[in-house]
Design a protein around this motif. Structure first.
Motif, PDB file in Angstrom:
ATOM      1  N   ARG A 177      31.787   9.868  55.066  1.00  0.00           N
ATOM      2  CA  ARG A 177      31.701   9.829  53.609  1.00  0.00           C
ATOM      3  C   ARG A 177      32.233   8.527  53.036  1.00  0.00           C
ATOM      4  NH1 ARG A 177      36.554  14.195  52.611  1.00  0.00           N
ATOM      5  NH2 ARG A 177      38.310  12.732  52.757  1.00  0.00           N
ATOM      6  N   ASP A 540      36.004  18.044  53.924  1.00  0.00           N
ATOM      7  CA  ASP A 540      36.107  17.975  52.464  1.00  0.00           C
ATOM      8  C   ASP A 540      37.548  18.071  51.986  1.00  0.00           C
ATOM      9  OD1 ASP A 540      33.342  17.780  52.217  1.00  0.00           O
ATOM     10  OD2 ASP A 540      33.074  19.948  52.079  1.00  0.00           O
ATOM     11  N   ARG A 541      38.449  18.565  52.833  1.00  0.00           N
ATOM     12  CA  ARG A 541      39.855  18.730  52.454  1.00  0.00           C
ATOM     13  C   ARG A 541      40.762  17.714  53.144  1.00  0.00           C
ATOM     14  NH1 ARG A 541      40.761  25.238  52.097  1.00  0.00           N
ATOM     15  NH2 ARG A 541      38.598  25.864  51.757  1.00  0.00           N
TER      16      ARG A 541
END
Length: 543
Positions: A177, A540-541
């Motif tokens: 990402r 995502d965390r």
């Protein structure tokens, strides 16, 4: 220190997040343009192959069993071998693995192992700092300038005869990402591979050291073919000889065991071997058969390489590799030294010796360890039973591994201690991963993403067995512990809460992320379907 976006190539590649010291020397405009080209050429194919995985898994969920492919019979029965294996990889009797952290790289290169696999995958948490610091560390290792000074003032340098460097990029399924092209996250695999190749391939090729790679999580020959094409494109762009990039493939998914000949054939001129990635393989068995309640596995400690489906897998891998002139690498010894308890330490080392003896006598050409202290233990066994550099002469023509043997479940039990250990390992590893650590010692074993995946997948499998309704107690054919107490979600929730409380109050890695990890593990375990990978929702965390 951020790399100015205006200096980036006109390909809409962007760096998302704040870069750190030295990252600008890795994320140069030329390197980013190279990555963007890889993305444009190969990412659509990658996504198509991931979609094919989902389609294949849906068939397994509906009751289909994995099997050898009918359309590739000619490859399996054909007479062909892989290309010439470089001299630097002819003797791989002991390989050590670890993350791309600076001190660990130096210790691994100095460990006495023949090969060091620098890992961007299962033993690394892909924070921006970890990924790009790791590239700096590998660049410095390749050019001979790597060093480290500890807070206590101890200096670490690479010695005169280091292990051969092999790099494992992330699998095809993992995104990156922090680098996007036209707003789309790049492939973690192409980022890891591309940056390492761009900055080091010419220097490595000049010394006849590849570059060399370990390829993880492949499920089909088409996925191997994509790696071959990406490497060929990189060789051409960097002005390197064709097929100088060599690859060893980890056979760590159940679908891949039925395509070992095909995977080697797809990488034919650059393949040097296959590896028994045992922990991920067990996880893949659980995931592949998540909808098959007749293929239950007992607790992890009982699923050893001597059980029939794992024995068949490892022996078929040896037979396949040696028939094709490739090396058959053994699996990981996860034990680490136990300080202060001589009896327990010797018992752990005895397990390592027995495992390595099994491997070398079966015909493996080398093996893996996770800790430098285990290198001499494994080397002693392989030196004694494999005096030659490898065992390509061991054909294993006696092996007849059928489809049913390769997927046979194994007998065993589930104890309260085994259940509780799975909860603890899954929680503590996930918390550490969320805090940026990809490998964590827990109860004298080096746990990584693969072993944590086994723990959380087994919990899901046991709790979603027929008769175990969510939040209720088993009825009918619900599972029981060895003491006949029921296995249910109430017990899982209780164990998770207890371990979360203990982790939160401890000094263990990841203590600060205990609650985040517990919430994620609870969600994944209660879900109606077993999630494909822990690291995807965890990403995502990530800190």
């Amino acid at each position: 220190m951020a790399v100015p976006q205006e200096r980036l190539p006109q390909s809409s590649i962007r760096i998302e997040g704040e870069t750190g010291p030295g990252h600008e020397s890795i994320l140069t405009p030329a390197a980013l343009a190279f990555l963007a080209d890889l993305h444009h050429r190969f990412n659509d194919r990658r996504l198509d192959l991931l979609a094919a995985r989902r389609t294949r898994q849906a068939r397994y969920d509906a009751g289909e069993l994995p099997d050898f492919r009918a359309d590739t019979l000619a490859i399996r029965e054909g007479r062909w071998t892989v290309g010439k294996i470089p001299a630097a990889l002819q003797d791989r009797r002991v390989e050590i693995t670890g993350p791309v952290e600076r001190k660990m790289i130096i210790n691994a290169l100095n460990s006495g192992a023949k090969v060091f696999m620098a890992d961007f995958e299962d033993s690394s948490a892909p924070t921006l700092a970890n990924q790009f610091d790791g590239q700096i560390n590998l660049r410095d290792a390749v050019n001979g300038t790597i060093g480290y000074t500890s807070p206590e003032g101890k200096t670490y340098r690479v010695g005169h005869d280091p292990a051969v460097l092999v790099v494992r990029p992330r699998g095809w399924h993992l995104p990156e990402r922090h680098l996007t092209v036209d707003g789309e996250p790049m492939s973690g695999a192409l980022v890891d591979f591309g940056l390492y190749a761009f900055h080091n391939a010419r220097a490595l090729q000049a010394r006849d050291r590849g570059p060399y790679f370990y390829l993880p999580k492949l499920e089909a020959m088409e996925e191997a073919a994509l790696w071959h094409e990406a490497m060929a494109a990189a060789e051409e762009a960097l002005g390197l000889p064709a097929h100088c990039m060599k690859a060893t493939v980890l056979i760590e998914t159940l679908p891949a065991v039925f395509q070992m000949h095909e995977i080697l054939h797809a990488l034919r001129e650059r393949a040097v071997g296959l590896n028994c990635g045992r922990w991920d393989y067990i996880f893949s068995y659980l995931k592949t058969f998540r909808g098959h309640r007749d293929r239950l596995l007992p607790e992890r400690g009982q699923v050893l390489m001597t059980v029939p489906f794992l024995k068949a897998y490892s022996e078929l891998l040896i037979q396949t590799c040696h028939r094709r002139g490739a090396f058959a690498m053994g699996g990981m010894a996860a034990q680490i030294p136990i300080k202060g308890d001589e009896a327990a330490n010797e018992a752990a080392l005895a397990k390592v010796r027995a495992d390595k003896l099994r491997e070398v006598q079966a015909g493996h050409d080398g093996t893996w360890v996770a800790h430098p202290a285990l290198v001499p233990v494994a080397r002693e066994i392989f030196d004694q039973y494999m005096p030659s550099p490898n065992q390509l002469n061991v054909a294993r023509a006696d092996v007849q591994a059928s489809r049913d043997q390769l997927i046979a479940p194994c007998a065993g039990t589930i104890s309260r201690a085994g259940f509780d250990n799975n909860v603890e390992v899954a929680l503590r590893y996930t918390a550490a991963w969320l805090d940026g650590l990809g490998c964590v010692p827990i109860h004298h074993l080096m746990e990584d993403a693969a072993t944590a995946e086994i723990a959380r997948a087994q919990l899901w499998q046991w709790l979603h067995h027929p008769g175990n309704p969510a939040g209720g107690t088993p009825a009918g054919d619900g599972l029981e512990f060895t003491d006949h107490a029921p296995i249910d979600f109430a017990l899982f929730d209780q164990a998770l809460a207890a371990h979360t409380h203990r982790l939160r109050a401890s000094t263990h890695p990841g203590a600060a992320r205990a609650d985040d990890a517990a919430a994620l593990l609870a969600t994944l375990t209660h879900a109606e379907q077993l999630g494909d990978f822990l690291t995807l929702p965890a990403y995502d965390r990530l800190a």
